[in-house]
Enzyme design. Structure first.
Site, PDB file in Angstrom:
ATOM      1  CB  VAL A  34      23.467  14.144  43.122  1.00 30.26           C
ATOM      2  CG1 VAL A  34      23.010  14.513  41.814  1.00 30.26           C
ATOM      3  CG2 VAL A  34      24.147  15.740  43.476  1.00 30.26           C
TER       4      VAL A  34
ATOM      5  CB  VAL B  31      21.072   1.697  47.644  1.00 25.53           C
ATOM      6  CG1 VAL B  31      21.426   1.178  48.647  1.00 25.53           C
ATOM      7  CG2 VAL B  31      20.287   0.540  47.503  1.00 25.53           C
TER       8      VAL B  31
ATOM      9  NE  ARG C 260      28.270   4.143  52.296  1.00 28.51           N
ATOM     10  CZ  ARG C 260      28.069   4.930  51.647  1.00 28.51           C
ATOM     11  NH1 ARG C 260      28.350   6.516  52.049  1.00 28.51           N
ATOM     12  NH2 ARG C 260      28.848   4.885  51.010  1.00 28.51           N
TER      13      ARG C 260
ATOM     14  CE  LYS D 120      33.259  14.911  42.321  1.00 21.77           C
ATOM     15  NZ  LYS D 120      31.937  15.772  43.304  1.00 21.77           N
TER      16      LYS D 120
ATOM     17  CD  GLU E  77      27.965  16.402  30.513  1.00 21.36           C
ATOM     18  OE1 GLU E  77      27.851  15.908  29.458  1.00 21.36           O
ATOM     19  OE2 GLU E  77      28.801  17.089  30.786  1.00 21.36           O
TER      20      GLU E  77
ATOM     21  N   GLY F 241      29.571  20.007  37.284  1.00 20.56           N
ATOM     22  CA  GLY F 241      28.328  19.760  37.611  1.00 20.56           C
ATOM     23  C   GLY F 241      27.326  20.013  36.290  1.00 20.56           C
TER      24      GLY F 241
ATOM     25  CB  ILE G 241      29.082  22.500  32.509  1.00 16.56           C
ATOM     26  CG1 ILE G 241      28.458  24.112  33.616  1.00 16.56           C
ATOM     27  CG2 ILE G 241      29.161  23.642  30.550  1.00 16.56           C
ATOM     28  CD1 ILE G 241      30.054  24.431  33.749  1.00 16.56           C
TER      29      ILE G 241
ATOM     30  N   GLY H  22      25.246  22.598  50.284  1.00 12.99           N
ATOM     31  CA  GLY H  22      25.088  21.331  49.410  1.00 12.99           C
ATOM     32  C   GLY H  22      26.590  21.289  48.036  1.00 12.99           C
TER      33      GLY H  22
ATOM     34  CE  LYS I   8      34.410  18.434  40.403  1.00  8.31           C
ATOM     35  NZ  LYS I   8      33.710  19.566  40.704  1.00  8.31           N
TER      36      LYS I   8
HETATM   37  N1  HSE Z   1      32.536  19.652  45.542  1.00  3.89           N
HETATM   38  C1  HSE Z   1      31.905  19.539  44.132  1.00  3.89           C
HETATM   39  C2  HSE Z   1      32.252  21.300  43.775  1.00  3.89           C
HETATM   40  C3  HSE Z   1      30.997  19.052  43.902  1.00  3.89           C
HETATM   41  O1  HSE Z   1      32.211  22.867  44.803  1.00  3.89           O
HETATM   42  O2  HSE Z   1      32.980  21.718  43.036  1.00  3.89           O
HETATM   43  C4  HSE Z   1      30.550  18.837  42.079  1.00  3.89           C
HETATM   44  O3  HSE Z   1      31.649  18.570  41.905  1.00  3.89           O
END
Ligand code: HSE
Length: 424
Positions: A12, A41, A43, A100, A122, A127, A129, A180, A198
């Site tokens: 992201v 930043v 790790r 989240k 948001e 994601g 939406i 991803g 969520k």
């Molecule tokens: N792992 C989450 C999903 C990513 O599959 O919806 C989005 O929050």
């Protein structure tokens, strides 16, 4: 200029930097300022990343910088992220987060800690939406009677592939990780916890409810087998991981679990990595939101929208832009240039050569036929109806062809034309 720091440069974070660079013009037009990512930043400094901003693994030094205006928290995890965000807020700086899990446990603490600073979240639900904006702003006049949603893209991707392709759970999960979509620890996805986080965020906006994940019913999709898929198909259901929040008297029902849903319901048609959320208000009735629920670019789109909102400082012109949106002013495309697929219904005398002559008109007008059907009503009728669907073609050519078809001596009625709007 607004300077931002990206805390966590994974899928992201990289997309956020990409959007801020590629769409710099439109973003500036919408908020009146340039938003510039100045530091990331990470790790692990040894990991190769294709990203055009300086990186550091020293988060303290970044939090202590006076020149950063907004921090984007994409570190994941709960407690470390919480202490980082609290520290940033205590300096009066704003934060945008997609985390989240952090919000599922600390949303009320963060609201308190923010004081005058802003927290944009948001991207934490569904994601790309804008469902939080819909609930917080668009539906704020309503009591929310229910929220029902497919809130985890990974689970929906797995269940869709199991339903449609008989794919194995393990293989599809691996695919979702490679794309991803999945969390760093995918048990958060398949165990239903991510969807529950969520749901709690949405339920807080709708009901002010302060529940923690442990207090609600959460079941994952790990026990769904091919036999369950078989039953669902036989009885015209689909299986979806659903999050439900419902107000019943003075109680709010909150649950996340796999459910059998009749195939013809709208939410049953939300497939693949897509999320779909239905919000029901006492005056507005049911409203529904659909879009990509996971993936770098979709989630980053929501992160950047929050940055723009904060950069506007509460002052957004009615149509949402402060300077012209496009360098070369956009003009309306002439109707004749519209390109889509078309359907024609032509009633003709049933004679030799009729089809060939219509096909010739279409050919002359550069219109390619995708499918064709002929239907005669009565057995001994001397008329018949021809149905054509075309490939993509230009409106001007279609109008020309319709005029030509009308002139053909064997055409009985005015040809009926409809445009076909399909995504593919
Ligand atoms: N792992 C989450 C999903 C990513 O599959 O919806 C989005 O929050």
């Amino acid at each position: 200029m607004i300077k931002v720091a990206v805390l966590g440069v994974g899928t992201v974070g990289s997309s956020v930097v990409k959007i801020l660079e590629k769409n710099a013009d439109i973003i500036q037009a919408r908020c009146g300022k340039r938003i510039v990512p100045v530091i990331g930043v990470v790790r692990d400094m040894s990991k190769k990343r294709d990203i055009g901003i300086p990186l550091t693994d020293d988060i303290k030094s970044v939090i202590n910088r006076d020149d950063i205006d907004i921090y984007i928290e994409l570190m994941g995890g709960i407690e470390q992220a919480y202490s980082v965000v609290k520290e940033i807020l205590s300096k009066g700086k704003s934060v945008v987060t997609a985390n989240k899990a952090l919000l599922a446990y600390h949303r009320y603490d963060l609201q308190k800690a923010a004081q005058k600073a802003k927290i944009g979240f948001e991207a934490s639900v569904a994601g790309g939406i804008p469902v939080i904006k819909a609930l917080r702003e668009g539906l704020s006049a309503n009591h929310i009677t229910a929220i029902k949603g497919i809130l985890n893209g990974t689970c929906n991707y797995i269940l869709t592939k199991m339903m449609n392709e008989k794919a194995s759970f393990k293989d599809v999960l691996k695919e979702a990780q490679e794309l991803g979509y999945a969390e760093a620890d995918p048990t958060f996805d398949i165990g239903g916890f991510d969807a529950a986080h969520k749901l709690l965020i949405l339920a807080s906006i709708a009901y002010g409810i302060e529940a923690k994940p442990e207090e609600i019913l959460i079941e994952g999709i790990e026990n769904i087998g091919n036999e369950d898929i078989y039953f669902a198909k036989e009885f015209e259901y689909v299986i979806k991981l659903i999050g439900i929040a419902k107000k019943k008297g003075d109680k709010v029902e909150l649950r996340v679990h796999p459910s059998l849903i009749p195939q013809d319901e709208m939410i049953a048609k939300v497939n693949g990595v897509m999320n779909g959320v239905s919000l029901i208000g006492d005056f507005v009735g049911e409203t529904m939101y659909y879009g990509a629920g996971a993936g770098g670019d979709a989630t980053a789109s929501a992160v950047v929208a929050d940055l723009i909102d904060i950069a506007r400082e509460g002052q957004s012109p009615m149509l949402g832009f402060k300077s012209p949106l496009e360098k070369a002013k956009l003009v309306i495309m002439p109707k004749d240039e519209v390109e889509t697929k078309y359907y024609f219904r032509v009633k003709v005398k049933d004679e030799i050569g009729v089809l060939a002559k219509i096909a010739a008109v279409l050919e002359l007008s550069q219109i390619s036929i995708e499918s064709f059907l002929q239907k005669t009503e009565a057995k001994k009728s001397d008329t018949t109806t021809l149905f054509f669907a075309t490939h993509h073609c230009k409106e001007a050519n279609v109008q020309k062809a319709l005029k030509e078809i009308e002139k053909l001596p064997f055409v009985i009625d005015k040809t009926n034309m409809l445009r076909i709007e399909a995504n593919t």
